[in-house]
Design an enzyme around this catalytic site. Structure first.
Site, mmCIF file in Angstrom:
data_model
loop_
_atom_site.group_PDB
_atom_site.id
_atom_site.type_symbol
_atom_site.label_atom_id
_atom_site.label_comp_id
_atom_site.label_asym_id
_atom_site.label_seq_id
_atom_site.Cartn_x
_atom_site.Cartn_y
_atom_site.Cartn_z
ATOM 1 N N GLU A 1 -19.069 -27.118 -26.439
ATOM 2 C CA GLU A 1 -19.643 -28.310 -27.072
ATOM 3 C C GLU A 1 -18.623 -28.928 -28.017
ATOM 4 O OE1 GLU A 1 -23.438 -27.571 -28.943
ATOM 5 O OE2 GLU A 1 -23.728 -29.696 -29.401
ATOM 6 N N ASN B 1 -30.857 -32.270 -23.231
ATOM 7 C CA ASN B 1 -30.752 -30.935 -23.819
ATOM 8 C C ASN B 1 -31.738 -30.834 -24.985
ATOM 9 O OD1 ASN B 1 -29.263 -28.359 -24.781
ATOM 10 N ND2 ASN B 1 -29.150 -29.716 -26.569
ATOM 11 N N GLU B 2 -32.484 -29.768 -25.022
ATOM 12 C CA GLU B 2 -33.474 -29.552 -26.092
ATOM 13 C C GLU B 2 -34.202 -30.871 -26.409
ATOM 14 O OE1 GLU B 2 -31.873 -27.173 -29.343
ATOM 15 O OE2 GLU B 2 -31.594 -25.481 -27.984
ATOM 16 N N TYR C 1 -31.679 -17.422 -28.390
ATOM 17 C CA TYR C 1 -30.625 -16.896 -29.265
ATOM 18 C C TYR C 1 -31.081 -15.603 -29.926
ATOM 19 C CZ TYR C 1 -27.745 -21.077 -28.844
ATOM 20 O OH TYR C 1 -26.921 -22.068 -28.360
ATOM 21 N N GLU D 1 -28.162 -21.574 -22.680
ATOM 22 C CA GLU D 1 -27.654 -21.220 -24.018
ATOM 23 C C GLU D 1 -28.235 -19.868 -24.407
ATOM 24 O OE1 GLU D 1 -27.881 -24.128 -27.212
ATOM 25 O OE2 GLU D 1 -27.493 -25.765 -25.796
ATOM 26 N N GLN E 1 -20.808 -19.940 -27.710
ATOM 27 C CA GLN E 1 -20.055 -20.886 -26.920
ATOM 28 C C GLN E 1 -18.651 -20.331 -26.674
ATOM 29 O OE1 GLN E 1 -20.200 -24.864 -28.471
ATOM 30 N NE2 GLN E 1 -22.417 -24.836 -28.720
HETATM 31 O O1 AHR Z 1 -25.190 -23.938 -29.492
HETATM 32 C C1 AHR Z 1 -25.473 -24.627 -30.667
HETATM 33 C C2 AHR Z 1 -26.713 -25.505 -30.551
HETATM 34 O O2 AHR Z 1 -27.844 -24.712 -30.362
HETATM 35 C C3 AHR Z 1 -26.747 -26.462 -29.390
HETATM 36 O O3 AHR Z 1 -26.055 -27.637 -29.642
HETATM 37 C C4 AHR Z 1 -28.215 -26.730 -29.230
HETATM 38 O O4 AHR Z 1 -28.563 -27.060 -27.920
HETATM 39 C C5 AHR Z 1 -28.869 -25.447 -29.720
HETATM 40 O O5 AHR Z 1 -29.883 -25.686 -30.616
#
Ligand code: AHR
Length: 514
Positions: free
Chosen positions: A48, A195-196, A262, A319, A368
């Protein structure tokens, strides 16, 4: 008296160590049941416009004193080539829904600047754009995964981007691309539509997004033999309603549906914990939180199965990874964190789980690739180091496009966050007559004796590599880049057709057998 106490302590220690060494784990692999292929795209990455991921981490520009090829740093190129990364998602993340691709083409000195509102409010000069990204993918031999702007963009803008990248005809966008120096179109398969979109990507309701997706999907066309694989924006964690609405209202108009997960302690309050400073309880907490992904996947997959029994729509976990507090002294908006043996476990455990569900999971992208969150590479100016997570991806490469082999495992467990978390996990696959087995032992103290039964396979040779470290907090630095690195592993042997493995405490092992 003193002597007696010493003897007592020694006896205790001795029995503790014997007990420790007697932990027996049984694994049974079923090669005859191997059907599904583990898509190599499960081993994908994400870059990103965030902090030093692109600028400084991958791209330094042709005039940089850091050794580079056409602006890409050589050390990073070399490391990524070795990893055989299958795909790269770009330009975001949250950044994608504010990105206007036309700002990133043409002569660099003429490209308009923008403010990166999501990540530190820094000025983005757009010197890394479509050509720079797609050429990078060609150099790395990986599939590009373009994440399109739905939040602040238009259908026309995304439709034209697809035309610009993939049309070979005498079309306005293809001719603009030619004018900018690229005659032949690139091949772009993976296209993410937003995205999101429930959050940073437009704060939409699922019903609204589902209709919007359908509209975008109509105008993102297949040009000249390029076939798009369209990915709808999915949910995160336990937001099951989003998945349900998307499956119901979009169905087969999408090829894939994304999901984000996450390994994070708490959102938005600086209490995520530090990447290198943590105690044993925090370590086990992280392991438990990481393993919870299986529960999350099962819930979303159950909904997908309800609408798509044949598993045509791929689940794309685009992600995932650890998210800790930023390194002290760094910009909070840059999400820069170190990477220890604990992160290596999060990678290994998660990949073992993804392999297991590879009949539904068609892609995953760790967040990332360089310098941001759970990176495989860290850089600082001209310095570069590979992280423990890099080594896990390197060891697990063997599973890419191999046939998944189901297995049963009898292992002891530890109660973490009210769940029974296995000390040992495993994943097996087969390719070109070779059987691969990846094993993890998350126990900080005790090794495990593992016996693996491969049914009737006549295996006799085994080679292995191990990733472990003295301290779970160990990590690689620019001064000590090989503190955590794979070494050859000799504690695996065949006895009467069965494999026995002494799996040390806090270790990750890959075995190749034939
Ligand atoms: O990876 C960091 C961020 O986490 C990304 O930009 C977003 O899609 C997510 O909330």
């Amino acid at each position: 008296m003193r002597k007696k106490t010493l003897f007592f302590v020694a006896t205790l220690l001795f029995s503790a160590s014997v007990w420790a060494q007697q932990k027996e784990i049984a694994i049974k692999v079923y090669p005859e049941q191997g059907k599904q292929v583990i898509s190599k795209h499960i081993y994908g990455h994400f870059a990103e416009h965030l902090g030093a991921c692109i600028y400084g981490g991958i791209w330094v520009g042709e005039d940089s004193s850091i050794p580079n090829t056409k602006g890409y740093r050589n050390d990073v190129l070399e490391a990524l080539k070795k990893l055989q990364i299958p795909n790269l998602r770009w330009p975001g993340g949250c950044f994608a829904d504010e990105y206007h691709w036309m700002d990133g083409i043409g002569p660099r000195e003429n490209r308009p600047k923008m403010v990166n509102n999501n990540w530190g409010g820094v000025v983005e000069d757009n010197s890394f754009g479509t050509h720079e990204f797609l050429n990078l993918c060609e150099i790395l031999g990986c599939e590009p995964y373009i994440s399109g702007n739905v939040g602040s963009g238009t259908v026309e803008e995304l439709a034209k981007w697809v035309e610009y990248m993939t049309s070979d005809g005498d079309s306005p966008m293809a001719n603009l691309r030619r004018k900018n120096g690229r005659e032949k179109p690139w091949k772009v398969k993976y296209l993410g539509i937003g995205n999101e979109s429930w959050g940073c990507g437009g704060d939409m309701h699922p019903e609204y997004y589902a209709d919007l997706y359908r509209r975008y999907a109509v105008y993102c066309r297949n040009f000249d033999g390029n076939k798009l694989f369209k990915i709808a924006c999915g949910s995160s964690d336990y937001n099951l309603a989003w998945t349900d609405v998307l499956m119901k209202k979009v169905g087969y108009k999408m090829n894939g549906l994304s999901l984000h997960y996450y390994t994070i302690k708490s959102w938005g309050d600086g209490k995520k914990g530090f990447a290198t400073e943590f105690d044993n309880d925090e370590y086990y907490w992280t392991i438990g939180k990481c393993m919870e992904i299986e529960e999350v996947l099962l819930k979303h997959m159950e909904i997908m199965d309800k609408y798509d029994k044949g598993k045509k729509i791929g689940l794309m976990v685009d992600e995932w990874g650890t998210w800790f507090n930023v390194e002290p002294g760094t910009n909070p908006g840059f999400l820069h964190q170190q990477n220890t043996m604990r992160d290596a476990f999060v990678a290994a455990l998660t990949l073992n789980i993804f392999n297991k569900y590879s009949d539904r999971i068609q892609m995953a992208n760790i967040a990332q690739i360089v310098n941001v969150l759970q990176s495989v590479i860290l850089t600082d100016g001209a310095k570069m180091t590979l992280t423990p997570t890099y080594h896990v991806f390197d060891m697990y490469r063997v599973h890419q496009d191999a046939t998944y082999l189901p297995l049963d495992i009898e292992t002891d467990t530890k109660e973490i966050r009210e769940r029974e978390v296995p000390f040992v996990t495993a994943s097996a696959s087969q390719k070109d007559g070779i059987i691969y087995l990846t094993l993890t032992n998350v126990d900080l103290i005790s090794e495990r004796n593992i016996t693996v039964d491969f049914s009737d396979l006549k295996l006799s040779k085994v080679n292995g590599r191990i990733l472990t470290s003295k301290d779970i907090k160990d990590h690689n630095t620019y001064d000590n880049p090989n503190l955590v690195a794979p070494r050859s592993f000799k504690d695996a042997k065949f006895k009467n057709g069965k494999l026995s493995v002494k799996l040390p405490a806090k270790s990750i092992v890959v075995l190749e057998m034939n």
